[in-house]
Write a protein that holds these residues in place. Structure first.
Motif, PDB file in Angstrom:
ATOM      1  N   ILE A  60      49.466  80.157  30.982  1.00 14.79           N
ATOM      2  CA  ILE A  60      48.452  79.306  31.628  1.00 14.79           C
ATOM      3  C   ILE A  60      47.225  80.133  31.991  1.00 14.79           C
ATOM      4  O   ILE A  60      46.089  79.748  31.706  1.00 14.79           O
ATOM      5  CB  ILE A  60      49.056  78.614  32.877  1.00 14.79           C
ATOM      6  N   GLU A  61      47.449  81.309  32.586  1.00 16.30           N
ATOM      7  CA  GLU A  61      46.313  82.085  33.091  1.00 16.30           C
ATOM      8  C   GLU A  61      45.545  82.767  31.954  1.00 16.30           C
ATOM      9  O   GLU A  61      44.365  83.099  32.117  1.00 16.30           O
ATOM     10  CB  GLU A  61      46.782  83.065  34.171  1.00 16.30           C
ATOM     11  N   ALA A  62      46.182  82.971  30.788  1.00 17.06           N
ATOM     12  CA  ALA A  62      45.476  83.535  29.629  1.00 17.06           C
ATOM     13  C   ALA A  62      44.325  82.628  29.173  1.00 17.06           C
ATOM     14  O   ALA A  62      43.383  83.071  28.536  1.00 17.06           O
ATOM     15  CB  ALA A  62      46.459  83.757  28.478  1.00 17.06           C
ATOM     16  N   THR A  63      44.401  81.348  29.554  1.00 11.35           N
ATOM     17  CA  THR A  63      43.342  80.407  29.157  1.00 11.35           C
ATOM     18  C   THR A  63      42.207  80.369  30.171  1.00 11.35           C
ATOM     19  O   THR A  63      41.222  79.655  29.967  1.00 11.35           O
ATOM     20  CB  THR A  63      43.902  78.970  29.065  1.00 11.35           C
ATOM     21  N   GLY A  64      42.356  81.099  31.278  1.00 13.45           N
ATOM     22  CA  GLY A  64      41.373  81.031  32.359  1.00 13.45           C
ATOM     23  C   GLY A  64      41.767  80.070  33.462  1.00 13.45           C
ATOM     24  O   GLY A  64      41.138  80.022  34.513  1.00 13.45           O
ATOM     25  N   ALA A  65      42.803  79.279  33.229  1.00 14.66           N
ATOM     26  CA  ALA A  65      43.322  78.418  34.297  1.00 14.66           C
ATOM     27  C   ALA A  65      44.005  79.295  35.353  1.00 14.66           C
ATOM     28  O   ALA A  65      44.303  80.454  35.089  1.00 14.66           O
ATOM     29  CB  ALA A  65      44.310  77.406  33.722  1.00 14.66           C
ATOM     30  N   LYS A  66      44.226  78.739  36.552  1.00 13.19           N
ATOM     31  CA  LYS A  66      44.810  79.543  37.633  1.00 13.19           C
ATOM     32  C   LYS A  66      46.011  78.833  38.247  1.00 13.19           C
ATOM     33  O   LYS A  66      45.936  77.637  38.566  1.00 13.19           O
ATOM     34  CB  LYS A  66      43.733  79.785  38.717  1.00 13.19           C
ATOM     35  N   VAL A  67      47.102  79.576  38.435  1.00 10.53           N
ATOM     36  CA  VAL A  67      48.285  79.047  39.118  1.00 10.53           C
ATOM     37  C   VAL A  67      48.277  79.540  40.562  1.00 10.53           C
ATOM     38  O   VAL A  67      48.215  80.751  40.806  1.00 10.53           O
ATOM     39  CB  VAL A  67      49.589  79.490  38.419  1.00 10.53           C
ATOM     40  N   LEU A  68      48.316  78.621  41.516  1.00  6.99           N
ATOM     41  CA  LEU A  68      48.364  78.981  42.933  1.00  6.99           C
ATOM     42  C   LEU A  68      49.809  78.871  43.425  1.00  6.99           C
ATOM     43  O   LEU A  68      50.525  77.934  43.067  1.00  6.99           O
ATOM     44  CB  LEU A  68      47.458  78.065  43.754  1.00  6.99           C
ATOM     45  N   GLU A  69      50.183  79.832  44.275  1.00  5.81           N
ATOM     46  CA  GLU A  69      51.576  79.943  44.714  1.00  5.81           C
ATOM     47  C   GLU A  69      51.709  79.516  46.173  1.00  5.81           C
ATOM     48  O   GLU A  69      51.065  80.089  47.055  1.00  5.81           O
ATOM     49  CB  GLU A  69      52.008  81.413  44.549  1.00  5.81           C
ATOM     50  N   GLY A  70      52.533  78.492  46.423  1.00  2.00           N
ATOM     51  CA  GLY A  70      52.858  78.112  47.809  1.00  2.00           C
ATOM     52  C   GLY A  70      51.799  77.281  48.498  1.00  2.00           C
ATOM     53  O   GLY A  70      51.830  77.132  49.720  1.00  2.00           O
ATOM     54  N   THR A  71      50.847  76.735  47.730  1.00  2.00           N
ATOM     55  CA  THR A  71      49.855  75.848  48.333  1.00  2.00           C
ATOM     56  C   THR A  71      49.910  74.493  47.632  1.00  2.00           C
ATOM     57  O   THR A  71      50.599  74.332  46.634  1.00  2.00           O
ATOM     58  CB  THR A  71      48.422  76.375  48.162  1.00  2.00           C
ATOM     59  N   CYS A  72      49.192  73.529  48.186  1.00  2.83           N
ATOM     60  CA  CYS A  72      48.975  72.271  47.475  1.00  2.83           C
ATOM     61  C   CYS A  72      47.516  71.915  47.717  1.00  2.83           C
ATOM     62  O   CYS A  72      47.045  71.959  48.855  1.00  2.83           O
ATOM     63  CB  CYS A  72      49.911  71.181  47.977  1.00  2.83           C
ATOM     64  N   TYR A  73      46.803  71.574  46.658  1.00  3.32           N
ATOM     65  CA  TYR A  73      45.338  71.543  46.702  1.00  3.32           C
ATOM     66  C   TYR A  73      44.776  70.753  47.876  1.00  3.32           C
ATOM     67  O   TYR A  73      43.845  71.200  48.537  1.00  3.32           O
ATOM     68  CB  TYR A  73      44.780  71.002  45.379  1.00  3.32           C
ATOM     69  N   TYR A  74      45.328  69.591  48.172  1.00  3.51           N
ATOM     70  CA  TYR A  74      44.677  68.735  49.161  1.00  3.51           C
ATOM     71  C   TYR A  74      44.836  69.249  50.579  1.00  3.51           C
ATOM     72  O   TYR A  74      44.064  68.887  51.456  1.00  3.51           O
ATOM     73  CB  TYR A  74      45.169  67.286  49.050  1.00  3.51           C
ATOM     74  N   ASN A  75      45.852  70.082  50.836  1.00  7.99           N
ATOM     75  CA  ASN A  75      45.925  70.627  52.200  1.00  7.99           C
ATOM     76  C   ASN A  75      45.579  72.114  52.251  1.00  7.99           C
ATOM     77  O   ASN A  75      46.061  72.846  53.097  1.00  7.99           O
ATOM     78  CB  ASN A  75      47.251  70.295  52.900  1.00  7.99           C
ATOM     79  N   GLN A  76      44.716  72.546  51.325  1.00 10.52           N
ATOM     80  CA  GLN A  76      44.219  73.915  51.426  1.00 10.52           C
ATOM     81  C   GLN A  76      42.692  73.905  51.581  1.00 10.52           C
ATOM     82  O   GLN A  76      41.995  74.537  50.827  1.00 10.52           O
ATOM     83  CB  GLN A  76      44.693  74.790  50.260  1.00 10.52           C
ATOM     84  N   TYR A  77      42.229  73.188  52.606  1.00  6.16           N
ATOM     85  CA  TYR A  77      40.800  73.083  52.893  1.00  6.16           C
ATOM     86  C   TYR A  77      40.049  72.527  51.695  1.00  6.16           C
ATOM     87  O   TYR A  77      39.058  73.096  51.222  1.00  6.16           O
ATOM     88  CB  TYR A  77      40.216  74.447  53.282  1.00  6.16           C
ATOM     89  N   ALA A  78      40.518  71.383  51.195  1.00  8.83           N
ATOM     90  CA  ALA A  78      39.946  70.800  49.980  1.00  8.83           C
ATOM     91  C   ALA A  78      38.456  70.518  50.130  1.00  8.83           C
ATOM     92  O   ALA A  78      37.691  70.692  49.186  1.00  8.83           O
ATOM     93  CB  ALA A  78      40.695  69.523  49.621  1.00  8.83           C
ATOM     94  N   ARG A  79      38.036  70.104  51.320  1.00  7.32           N
ATOM     95  CA  ARG A  79      36.611  69.798  51.501  1.00  7.32           C
ATOM     96  C   ARG A  79      35.768  71.066  51.317  1.00  7.32           C
ATOM     97  O   ARG A  79      34.810  71.098  50.558  1.00  7.32           O
ATOM     98  CB  ARG A  79      36.379  69.225  52.910  1.00  7.32           C
ATOM     99  N   GLU A  80      36.176  72.144  52.019  1.00  7.92           N
ATOM    100  CA  GLU A  80      35.408  73.388  51.974  1.00  7.92           C
ATOM    101  C   GLU A  80      35.457  74.023  50.585  1.00  7.92           C
ATOM    102  O   GLU A  80      34.462  74.571  50.104  1.00  7.92           O
ATOM    103  CB  GLU A  80      35.946  74.381  53.021  1.00  7.92           C
ATOM    104  N   VAL A  81      36.623  73.961  49.935  1.00  7.37           N
ATOM    105  CA  VAL A  81      36.760  74.527  48.587  1.00  7.37           C
ATOM    106  C   VAL A  81      35.872  73.747  47.612  1.00  7.37           C
ATOM    107  O   VAL A  81      35.184  74.335  46.765  1.00  7.37           O
ATOM    108  CB  VAL A  81      38.242  74.508  48.136  1.00  7.37           C
ATOM    109  N   GLY A  82      35.845  72.434  47.756  1.00 11.22           N
ATOM    110  CA  GLY A  82      34.989  71.606  46.905  1.00 11.22           C
ATOM    111  C   GLY A  82      33.522  71.964  47.088  1.00 11.22           C
ATOM    112  O   GLY A  82      32.780  72.119  46.105  1.00 11.22           O
ATOM    113  N   GLU A  83      33.104  72.107  48.356  1.00 15.86           N
ATOM    114  CA  GLU A  83      31.695  72.424  48.634  1.00 15.86           C
ATOM    115  C   GLU A  83      31.331  73.815  48.131  1.00 15.86           C
ATOM    116  O   GLU A  83      30.272  74.017  47.554  1.00 15.86           O
ATOM    117  CB  GLU A  83      31.416  72.300  50.137  1.00 15.86           C
ATOM    118  N   ALA A  84      32.238  74.779  48.326  1.00 20.61           N
ATOM    119  CA  ALA A  84      31.948  76.160  47.923  1.00 20.61           C
ATOM    120  C   ALA A  84      31.787  76.295  46.408  1.00 20.61           C
ATOM    121  O   ALA A  84      31.033  77.147  45.934  1.00 20.61           O
ATOM    122  CB  ALA A  84      33.063  77.083  48.424  1.00 20.61           C
ATOM    123  N   ASN A  85      32.502  75.455  45.665  1.00 28.40           N
ATOM    124  CA  ASN A  85      32.487  75.581  44.207  1.00 28.40           C
ATOM    125  C   ASN A  85      31.673  74.489  43.500  1.00 28.40           C
ATOM    126  O   ASN A  85      31.588  74.496  42.268  1.00 28.40           O
ATOM    127  CB  ASN A  85      33.925  75.552  43.672  1.00 28.40           C
TER     128      ASN A  85
END
Lengths: 135, 408
Positions: B342-367
């Motif tokens: 997965i990561e060889a394609t540039g995609a990223k695997v996150l460990e032990g998180t779930c997107y919507y409860n990892q500061y989704a608003r701030e992550v969306g704004e930052a990126n």
């Protein structure tokens, strides 16, 4: 003076100014918790401050995370004094217990959002299951 | 509320301040829901993501740990808000990471197992039929109640923690037989085919049920869903309806027949193709540009990790792809080279998180991520509240869309 009976609730006896809407409550999605206002534009209380108010709303929404949020809001001193619902969900009731915030629901005389008007002074006694409109 | 001698001792503070706080909390909550007593539970599962816990919540847990709190039963955790190996690139701050570091330290001092997962029913220790548990995370609760036949209310973080400390929970709601009977009877005409179809069915059923005290029984399914399909069905239903329990006639353990759960006395309501299409149509259309693709909510199983790896292998992407999984699955997926693929394609695997409860608003704004594409009916429902314009497509379509940067 009008006395409203409701189900036994949670938290201390408090009194304050009512802020009422026929709308619901999500601590996560409806509020700017830093400024202490309703922030979701579609909410009927959008732009209004909830600090030290007795909030009167229809029901509570939102996931499990919101149980922590009332405590966090109260620790910064920017929180409602009480929340009255037609129907509270379990999560927000758990949040009220942690925050020691007054919360009551299930009013015998019907829809609490029509029984109380914004600006009225009300006293909430969760242990007795009684809300009194003082003025 | 009726208390045993041991519970009386807890309430009197004879077993320490943490247990006194915990049982006092449970009596307050139980009082509001007319619990007659407390019921022993075999496990607790706590949601304590840093965004909702905040400084106040983590200080509260630290105080409990300082007072010697130790959990009385196996207690596990929901996803963290920060992958401590990968947060700066997402635009997450040191302050966010610090709240999570403090939460982890406090929990470990209390003997809590940092599983950081919302798929514990697939990976840790699934509860069994009739098992009373105190679980957080609505997706975990609905799966455990419905598919496993366990008994849990939605337990917010503080209540799950209280249950971990006392080994009990107030005896109300889904712990009682009378709240597990069907209150709505839905008939499905369109057979779900892949994960997202199951999520869409769950979303429609949840919307129709619409309450914590509603229990749908669904009939008309000609296929038995896999665990991953049940996971998407339940997570979406709980998200759209606050619904903690469903029955599938002839499939889930409490409803060998519709009559087993009292559904024969209810009027049947059809869930039509039009109902399912209407839900889909509010989440994106072919040709819409996308900023990011997210696979999460719930975290991916090892089987889903294999599917994603197979789909992305050898491709390159215009839109970034994020994949969230549990630490246990991550370890297996690394060993089997899925993470590497997965990561060889540039995609990223996150460990032990779930997107919507990892500061989704701030992550969306930052990126600069607004137009988010996912195969999760749950996440597209939640993220609308965080300033996103979410879109829904199957896993396969999500990957194909990421290649060209728009929905195919």
């Amino acid at each position: 003076m009008t006395v409203l009976k409701c189900h036994k609730g949670i938290g201390p006896k408090v009194s304050g100014e009512a802020l009422v809407a026929d709308d619901n409550f999500s601590a996560r999605y409806d509020l700017d918790r830093i400024k202490g206002i309703f922030s979701r534009p579609q909410h009927k209380l959008a732009g209004q401050s909830y600090k030290d108010k007795i909030l009167v709303l229809n029901t509570s929404k939102g996931g499990v995370a919101s149980a922590w949020m009332l405590y966090e809001m109260k620790s910064r001193g920017i929180a409602p004094k009480a929340i009255l619902f037609n129907n509270a969900n379990t999560i927000l009731a758990q949040g009220a217990a942690l925050a020691d915030m007054a919360m009551c629901d299930r009013f015998e005389d019907g829809d609490v959002t029509t029984l109380i008007q914004s600006g009225q002074t009300v006293e909430v006694d969760p242990e007795a299951g009684v809300v009194t409109i003082l003025a | 509320m009726k208390l045993t001698d041991e519970e009386q001792a807890m309430l009197a503070g004879e077993m320490g301040e943490p247990k006194r706080w915990a049982i006092d909390h449970q009596i307050k909550v139980g009082g509001m829901f007319d619990a007659a007593d407390l019921v022993p539970v075999s496990q607790a599962h706590m949601m304590a993501d840093p965004e909702s816990v905040g400084d106040a919540g983590v200080s509260f847990m630290e105080d409990l740990a300082d007072e010697g709190a130790r959990v009385a039963i196996p207690m596990i955790t929901d996803p963290r808000g920060v992958d401590l190996n990968y947060y700066r690139p997402l635009g997450q701050t040191e302050e966010m990471a610090d709240i999570d570091r403090r939460t982890i330290a406090a929990c470990e001092r209390m003997g809590i197992l940092m599983t950081n997962t919302c798929v514990n029913y697939q990976t840790i220790m699934p509860p069994v039929l009739g098992d009373h548990v105190a679980y957080g995370d609505t997706g975990v609760v609905i799966y455990s109640n419905s598919v496993c036949g366990a008994r849990s209310n939605f337990e917010g973080g503080p209540s799950a923690l209280a249950a971990g400390l006392t080994g009990r929970t107030p005896h109300y709601g889904l712990h009682l037989d009378e709240h597990r009977r069907a209150t709505r009877r839905f008939v499905v005409r369109e057979q779900p085919r892949e994960l997202t179809d199951w999520g869409v069915l769950g979303a429609v059923a949840g919307k129709m049920a619409g309450s914590y005290w509603a229990v749908p029984v669904i009939e008309g399914l000609e296929v038995v869903p896999t665990s991953d399909e049940m996971k998407h069905l339940g997570a979406a239903m709980a998200s759209y309806g606050s619904t903690p329990l469903f029955h599938l006639a002839g499939i889930t353990p409490e409803a060998r027949t519709v009559a087993d759960v009292g559904g024969d006395k209810l009027q049947a309501e059809e869930i039509s193709k039009a109902d399912l299409d209407a839900l889909r149509s509010s989440f994106g259309a072919k040709g819409d540009k996308i900023d990011v693709v997210v696979f999460a909510a719930p975290q991916l199983s090892l089987v889903e990790m294999q599917q994603v790896a197979g789909l992305v292998d050898g491709k390159s992407f215009k839109a970034p792809i994020l994949v969230c999984t549990s630490p246990q699955v991550y370890a297996d997926a690394s060993r089997m080279k899925f993470v590497e693929t997965i990561e060889a394609t540039g995609a990223k695997v996150l460990e032990g998180t779930c997107y919507y409860n990892q500061y989704a608003r701030e992550v969306g704004e930052a990126n600069g991520w607004k137009r988010l594409l996912s195969n999760s009916a749950k996440i597209v429902n939640i993220l609308g509240g965080y300033g996103y314009q979410p879109a829904l497509a199957s896993m396969e379509q999500c990957v194909a869309s990421a290649v060209v940067g728009e929905i195919v």
